[in-house]
Scaffold this active site. Structure first.
Site, PDB file in Angstrom:
ATOM      1  CB  CYS A  55       5.143  -0.154  -0.831  1.00 57.31           C
ATOM      2  SG  CYS A  55       3.431  -0.109  -1.380  1.00 57.31           S
ATOM      3  CB  CYS A  61       4.144   2.506  -3.088  1.00 59.19           C
ATOM      4  SG  CYS A  61       3.309   2.195  -1.525  1.00 59.19           S
TER       5      CYS A  61
END
Length: 107
Positions: free
Chosen positions: A31, A34
């Protein structure tokens, strides 16, 4: 205090039983957003270490906890106080916005 990696098995101890409020970061290796907030969370962990604990839950390695809290997208940040969920933020945000959000929740 750096961010703490937690798992399905120790989530209760690290988060729900914590004396400090806890910010939980649900994330995954793949991600990009993230990773973008990861450095900000590390800095916040150092800056707010007497008032806030920050833990990270890898959703690929720990599927039960995200499911329990209805996490559908990442990054998802959940803020707990006294073992209770008090707020959530979905998606990446600049560090200043994250700090502002946390400060509002800690008041």
């Amino acid at each position: 205090m750096a961010t703490i990696k937690t798992t399905d098995s120790d989530f209760t101890q690290e988060v729900l039983e914590s004396e400090l409020p806890v910010l939980v970061d649900f994330w995954a290796e793949w991600c990009a957003p993230c990773k973008a907030i990861g450095a900000a969370l590390e800095e916040m962990s150092d800056e707010l270490n007497t008032r806030l604990k920050i833990v990270k839950v890898n959703i690929d390695e720990n599927p039960d906890t995200p499911q329990k809290y209805g996490v559908r997208g990442i990054p998802t940040l959940l803020l707990f106080k006294g073992g209770a969920l008090v707020d959530e933020k979905i998606g990446a945000a600049p560090k200043a916005k994250l700090v502002e959000w946390v400060e509002d929740c800690l008041e």
